[in-house]
Design a protein around this motif. Structure first.
Motif, PDB file in Angstrom:
ATOM      1  N   TRP A 124       0.697  -1.260  -0.008  1.00 21.60           N
ATOM      2  CA  TRP A 124       0.007  -0.040  -0.055  1.00 21.60           C
ATOM      3  C   TRP A 124       0.719   1.306   0.019  1.00 21.60           C
ATOM      4  O   TRP A 124       0.234   2.404  -0.026  1.00 21.60           O
ATOM      5  N   SER A 125       2.168   1.137   0.100  1.00 24.18           N
ATOM      6  CA  SER A 125       3.111   2.447   0.118  1.00 24.18           C
ATOM      7  C   SER A 125       2.616   3.379  -1.144  1.00 24.18           C
ATOM      8  O   SER A 125       2.498   2.695  -2.496  1.00 24.18           O
ATOM      9  N   ARG A 126       2.829   4.719  -1.024  1.00 27.52           N
ATOM     10  CA  ARG A 126       2.472   5.522  -2.127  1.00 27.52           C
ATOM     11  C   ARG A 126       1.404   4.909  -2.798  1.00 27.52           C
ATOM     12  O   ARG A 126       1.525   5.124  -4.112  1.00 27.52           O
ATOM     13  N   PHE A 127       0.404   4.731  -2.216  1.00 22.98           N
ATOM     14  CA  PHE A 127      -0.838   4.307  -2.871  1.00 22.98           C
ATOM     15  C   PHE A 127      -0.727   2.989  -3.756  1.00 22.98           C
ATOM     16  O   PHE A 127      -1.660   3.110  -4.767  1.00 22.98           O
ATOM     17  N   GLY A 128      -0.001   2.318  -3.397  1.00 20.99           N
ATOM     18  CA  GLY A 128       0.242   1.030  -4.409  1.00 20.99           C
ATOM     19  C   GLY A 128       1.006   1.397  -5.649  1.00 20.99           C
ATOM     20  O   GLY A 128       0.718   0.674  -6.652  1.00 20.99           O
ATOM     21  N   SER A 129       1.952   2.443  -5.555  1.00 20.33           N
ATOM     22  CA  SER A 129       2.521   2.793  -6.927  1.00 20.33           C
ATOM     23  C   SER A 129       3.451   1.679  -7.420  1.00 20.33           C
ATOM     24  O   SER A 129       3.714   1.535  -8.837  1.00 20.33           O
ATOM     25  N   GLY A 130       3.991   0.961  -6.437  1.00 20.63           N
ATOM     26  CA  GLY A 130       4.916  -0.279  -6.926  1.00 20.63           C
ATOM     27  C   GLY A 130       4.110  -1.412  -7.697  1.00 20.63           C
ATOM     28  O   GLY A 130       4.522  -2.372  -8.224  1.00 20.63           O
ATOM     29  N   TYR A 131       2.664  -1.385  -7.673  1.00 14.59           N
ATOM     30  CA  TYR A 131       1.721  -2.343  -8.275  1.00 14.59           C
ATOM     31  C   TYR A 131       1.004  -1.545  -9.266  1.00 14.59           C
ATOM     32  O   TYR A 131      -0.179  -2.097  -9.547  1.00 14.59           O
ATOM     33  N   GLY A 132       1.356  -0.571  -9.902  1.00 13.80           N
ATOM     34  CA  GLY A 132       0.595   0.211 -10.776  1.00 13.80           C
ATOM     35  C   GLY A 132      -0.730   0.638 -10.345  1.00 13.80           C
ATOM     36  O   GLY A 132      -1.555   0.799 -11.023  1.00 13.80           O
ATOM     37  N   TYR A 133      -0.717   1.108  -9.085  1.00 10.53           N
ATOM     38  CA  TYR A 133      -1.852   1.770  -8.344  1.00 10.53           C
ATOM     39  C   TYR A 133      -3.109   1.037  -8.269  1.00 10.53           C
ATOM     40  O   TYR A 133      -4.119   1.343  -8.095  1.00 10.53           O
ATOM     41  N   VAL A 134      -2.863  -0.268  -8.595  1.00 14.43           N
ATOM     42  CA  VAL A 134      -3.902  -1.337  -8.433  1.00 14.43           C
ATOM     43  C   VAL A 134      -4.452  -1.332  -7.105  1.00 14.43           C
ATOM     44  O   VAL A 134      -5.786  -1.416  -6.907  1.00 14.43           O
ATOM     45  N   PRO A 135      -3.782  -1.360  -6.001  1.00 17.10           N
ATOM     46  CA  PRO A 135      -4.086  -1.493  -4.515  1.00 17.10           C
ATOM     47  C   PRO A 135      -4.899  -0.381  -4.343  1.00 17.10           C
ATOM     48  O   PRO A 135      -5.976  -0.445  -3.302  1.00 17.10           O
ATOM     49  N   LEU A 136      -5.025   1.047  -5.010  1.00 15.71           N
ATOM     50  CA  LEU A 136      -5.845   2.108  -4.855  1.00 15.71           C
ATOM     51  C   LEU A 136      -7.028   1.994  -5.514  1.00 15.71           C
ATOM     52  O   LEU A 136      -8.141   2.333  -4.973  1.00 15.71           O
ATOM     53  N   ILE A 137      -7.107   1.293  -6.810  1.00 10.62           N
ATOM     54  CA  ILE A 137      -8.158   1.145  -7.458  1.00 10.62           C
ATOM     55  C   ILE A 137      -9.288   0.091  -7.001  1.00 10.62           C
ATOM     56  O   ILE A 137     -10.354   0.095  -6.980  1.00 10.62           O
ATOM     57  N   LEU A 138      -8.415  -0.845  -6.625  1.00 12.84           N
ATOM     58  CA  LEU A 138      -9.031  -2.242  -6.466  1.00 12.84           C
ATOM     59  C   LEU A 138     -10.238  -2.127  -5.240  1.00 12.84           C
ATOM     60  O   LEU A 138     -11.584  -2.821  -5.478  1.00 12.84           O
ATOM     61  N   PRO A 139      -9.981  -1.348  -4.106  1.00  9.79           N
ATOM     62  CA  PRO A 139     -11.282  -1.361  -3.038  1.00  9.79           C
ATOM     63  C   PRO A 139     -12.234  -0.544  -3.671  1.00  9.79           C
ATOM     64  O   PRO A 139     -13.465  -1.235  -3.365  1.00  9.79           O
ATOM     65  N   PHE A 140     -12.190   0.264  -4.471  1.00 12.61           N
ATOM     66  CA  PHE A 140     -13.261   1.145  -4.867  1.00 12.61           C
ATOM     67  C   PHE A 140     -14.001   0.179  -5.864  1.00 12.61           C
ATOM     68  O   PHE A 140     -15.339   0.079  -5.820  1.00 12.61           O
ATOM     69  N   VAL A 141     -13.402  -0.491  -6.785  1.00 15.26           N
ATOM     70  CA  VAL A 141     -14.044  -1.558  -7.586  1.00 15.26           C
ATOM     71  C   VAL A 141     -14.724  -2.703  -6.999  1.00 15.26           C
ATOM     72  O   VAL A 141     -15.871  -2.947  -7.173  1.00 15.26           O
ATOM     73  N   GLY A 142     -14.109  -3.137  -5.843  1.00 20.34           N
ATOM     74  CA  GLY A 142     -14.795  -4.095  -4.945  1.00 20.34           C
ATOM     75  C   GLY A 142     -15.910  -3.704  -4.252  1.00 20.34           C
ATOM     76  O   GLY A 142     -16.818  -4.342  -4.132  1.00 20.34           O
ATOM     77  N   LEU A 143     -15.779  -2.617  -3.697  1.00 20.33           N
ATOM     78  CA  LEU A 143     -16.968  -2.053  -2.928  1.00 20.33           C
ATOM     79  C   LEU A 143     -18.233  -1.719  -3.986  1.00 20.33           C
ATOM     80  O   LEU A 143     -19.321  -2.011  -3.778  1.00 20.33           O
ATOM     81  N   TRP A 144     -17.695  -1.172  -5.193  1.00 20.15           N
ATOM     82  CA  TRP A 144     -18.890  -0.900  -6.109  1.00 20.15           C
ATOM     83  C   TRP A 144     -19.722  -2.053  -6.520  1.00 20.15           C
ATOM     84  O   TRP A 144     -20.799  -2.262  -6.645  1.00 20.15           O
ATOM     85  N   TRP A 145     -18.710  -3.260  -6.728  1.00 21.90           N
ATOM     86  CA  TRP A 145     -19.220  -4.547  -7.162  1.00 21.90           C
ATOM     87  C   TRP A 145     -20.181  -5.181  -6.187  1.00 21.90           C
ATOM     88  O   TRP A 145     -21.436  -5.727  -6.431  1.00 21.90           O
ATOM     89  N   ILE A 146     -19.862  -5.078  -4.847  1.00 20.71           N
ATOM     90  CA  ILE A 146     -20.576  -5.485  -3.852  1.00 20.71           C
ATOM     91  C   ILE A 146     -21.926  -4.887  -3.679  1.00 20.71           C
ATOM     92  O   ILE A 146     -23.016  -5.292  -3.391  1.00 20.71           O
ATOM     93  N   TRP A 147     -21.764  -3.484  -3.578  1.00 19.83           N
ATOM     94  CA  TRP A 147     -22.729  -2.722  -3.705  1.00 19.83           C
ATOM     95  C   TRP A 147     -23.871  -2.957  -4.733  1.00 19.83           C
ATOM     96  O   TRP A 147     -25.093  -3.060  -4.701  1.00 19.83           O
ATOM     97  N   ARG A 148     -23.449  -3.063  -6.196  1.00 22.96           N
ATOM     98  CA  ARG A 148     -24.366  -3.324  -7.310  1.00 22.96           C
ATOM     99  C   ARG A 148     -25.010  -4.613  -7.111  1.00 22.96           C
ATOM    100  O   ARG A 148     -25.832  -4.611  -7.722  1.00 22.96           O
TER     101      ARG A 148
END
Length: 159
Positions: A124-148
């Protein structure tokens, strides 16, 4: 002769159906399968990374390595929750994605503001920059999917 839909026993709520299948089944289809793959991959990679870091050079950056282990556990819980589905799985996934979002925002901010506390990176360092910022985007997509794909009450399904 047309196939008849079985009626639920008295007192049991009728399952909410979407496009001919129960609403819960939709969690593991389409984008849900991609989420399962990504969460499973992150669970494995974050856990393996933390295990290696903790077992080989824990004293160098204990906070970072413990946070990597926490991230691995959160990703694993989210994977299980999404895979299981139902009310219990949905709750596990919801809590996991929420913890993940708070973690990536908090650790991302702290890792930029206080480099001394984070001499080595976490997932999660630097908002997941070492992983292409996927760790920053993933929870938003996951929460949206669960809500949807949340269950809907019988009243709102009929409206």
């Amino acid at each position: 002769m047309p196939e008849q839909t079985p009626t639920p026993p008295p007192g049991d709520p009728a399952p909410v159906r979407t496009a001919g299948r129960p609403r819960d089944a939709a969690l593991g289809t389409g984008l849900g399968r991609v989420l399962l793959l990504v969460y499973g991959t992150f669970a494995l990679s974050a856990s393996a990374r933390a295990l290696v870091q903790i077992s080989t050079h824990f004293a160098e950056a204990p906070l970072a390595y413990l946070l990597s282990a926490l991230a691995g556990a959160v990703y694993l819980a989210a994977t299980v929750g999404l895979a299981v589905g139902g009310s219990r799985g949905r709750l596990i996934a919801l809590v996991s994605c929420t913890v993940e979002l708070i973690g990536v925002l908090l650790v991302g901010t702290l890792s930029i503001a206080d480099r001394v506390a984070f001499p080595d990176d976490t997932v999660w360092s630097r908002f997941g920059s070492g992983y292409g910022y996927v760790p920053l985007i993933l929870p938003f997509v996951g929460l949206w999917w669960i809500w949807r794909h949340r269950p809907q009450t019988t009243d709102s399904a009929q409206s």
